[in-house]
Design an enzyme around this catalytic site. Structure first.
Site, PDB file in Angstrom:
ATOM      1  N   SER A   1       0.852  -1.185   0.000  1.00 45.60           N
ATOM      2  CA  SER A   1       0.000   0.000   0.000  1.00 45.60           C
ATOM      3  C   SER A   1       0.883   1.229   0.000  1.00 45.60           C
ATOM      4  CB  SER A   1      -0.895   0.016   1.243  1.00 45.60           C
ATOM      5  OG  SER A   1      -1.558   1.266   1.381  1.00 45.60           O
TER       6      SER A   1
ATOM      7  N   TYR B   1      -1.759  -0.898  10.428  1.00 41.26           N
ATOM      8  CA  TYR B   1      -1.906  -1.182   9.004  1.00 41.26           C
ATOM      9  C   TYR B   1      -0.733  -0.619   8.213  1.00 41.26           C
ATOM     10  CZ  TYR B   1      -3.735  -1.105   4.251  1.00 41.26           C
ATOM     11  OH  TYR B   1      -3.886  -1.280   2.907  1.00 41.26           O
TER      12      TYR B   1
END
Length: 253
Positions: free
Chosen positions: A144, A157
Site C-alpha cells: 500500500s 496497518y
C-alpha cells in the site's frame, strides 16, 4: 495431472482487489484458486465471474494467519491442479483506531493486523514455494502507499504494509532465480475498504484526492489487477520491485 492452463492462487479473493485479480487472470488464460476467510458467498461469486472468462476454479477457505490452514489450502491446490504458476498475496486486514489514538490500539488488534498482513504473506509464500519453484512462477504481494509514506492510516496497518514492502525484497532475493517476487502499492482506491475508512466523508475526500491527482481520478481494483497481471505474465526481468498505483499523486506531491 498438470493443468493445461497456468494456475494462480489469489488470497483474499472474495471482493475488491482479489476479485478483480482473479477475473483478470482468468481472462489472461489462468485457472484460479480463490481463497477467502469469511466471505463465502462473495468468493463463489468471484469464482462464477472467473468461470465466465474460461477458468477452472477452486474456492478454498483458509485464514492466512493460521499455518495449518495455509498448508491445507496449498495441498488442495496441488491436488486439484497439480501445479501453481502464480501467487497473489492479497489477504489483508486493518483496524479502525485513529492514528493519533495510541491508547486506543490494543495488543490484540496490532497482532492480528500483522498476523494476517505480514506473517500470512510469508506463510502462504512458504507453502507455495515448492510448486512455484517447479514452475518458475511469480508472486505479487499487495502492499500500500501507506507502507511507503506517512499518512492518515491506522498505525498497525501502515506499519504492516511497510513490512510487506521489505518482505517482498527479501523474498525476491531468496527465491531467485526460479521465482520472481514483486509488490503493488495502491493509493486511495474506490470501494468498500475506503468507505469504511472515510465514513460519511468518502465522497468529499475521494473527490478532492481525484482533483489533486495528475490523472484526475482515484485508483480502482481493476487498475491494480491490471498491474498484477502484467507483473505475472510479462516483465520477466523485474523482481524485488514495488509498483505504486496512484495516478501520479505521490510523484506530484
Amino acid at each position: 495431472m498438470d493443468s493445461k492452463r497456468p494456475v494462480a492462487l489469489i488470497t483474499g479473493a472474495a471482493t475488491g482487489i482479489g476479485r478483480a485479480a482473479a477475473v483478470a487472470l482468468a481472462a489472461a488464460g489462468y485457472d484460479v484458486a480463490i481463497n477467502y476467510s469469511r466471505s463465502e458467498n462473495e468468493a463463489h461469486e468471484t469464482a462464477r465471474l472467473a468461470q465466465e472468462k474460461g477458468a477452472k476454479t477452486l474456492v478454498v477457505k483458509a485464514d492466512v494467519a493460521d499455518d495449518a490452514s495455509v498448508r491445507a489450502m496449498l495441498a488442495a491446490v496441488e491436488k486439484e491442479f497439480g501445479q501453481l504458476d502464480a501467487l497473489i498475496n492479497n489477504a489483508g486486514t486493518t483496524t479502525n483506531v485513529r492514528p493519533k489514538d495510541f491508547e486506543g490500539i490494543t495488543a490484540e488488534e496490532w497482532d492480528r493486523v500483522f498476523a494476517v498482513n505480514v506473517r500470512g504473506t510469508f506463510q502462504v509464500t512458504r507453502a507455495a514455494t515448492p510448486m512455484l519453484k517447479a514452475s518458475k512462477g511469480s508472486i505479487v504481494n499487495t502492499a500500500s502507499i501507506a507502507g511507503l509514506r506517512p499518512g492518515p492510516q491506522p498505525l498497525p496497518y501502515a506499519a504492516s504494509k511497510a513490512a510487506v514492502v521489505s518482505l517482498t525484497k527479501l523474498l525476491a532475493l531468496n527465491l531467485g532465480p526460479e521465482v520472481r517476487v514483486n509488490a503493488v502499492a495502491p493509493g486511495w482506491m474506490e470501494g468498500d475498504w475506503m468507505v469504511r475508512m472515510l465514513g460519511d466523508r468518502y465522497d468529499d475526500l475521494m473527490g478532492k484526492r481525484a482533483k489533486a491527482t495528475p490523472l484526475k481520478r482515484v485508483c480502482t481494483a481493476e487498475d491494480v489487477a491490471e498491474v498484477m497481471v502484467n507483473l505475472i505474465v510479462s516483465n520477466r526481468f523485474v523482481t524485488g520491485e514495488v509498483i505504486v498505483i496512484d495516478g501520479g499523486f505521490t510523484a506530484s506531491t
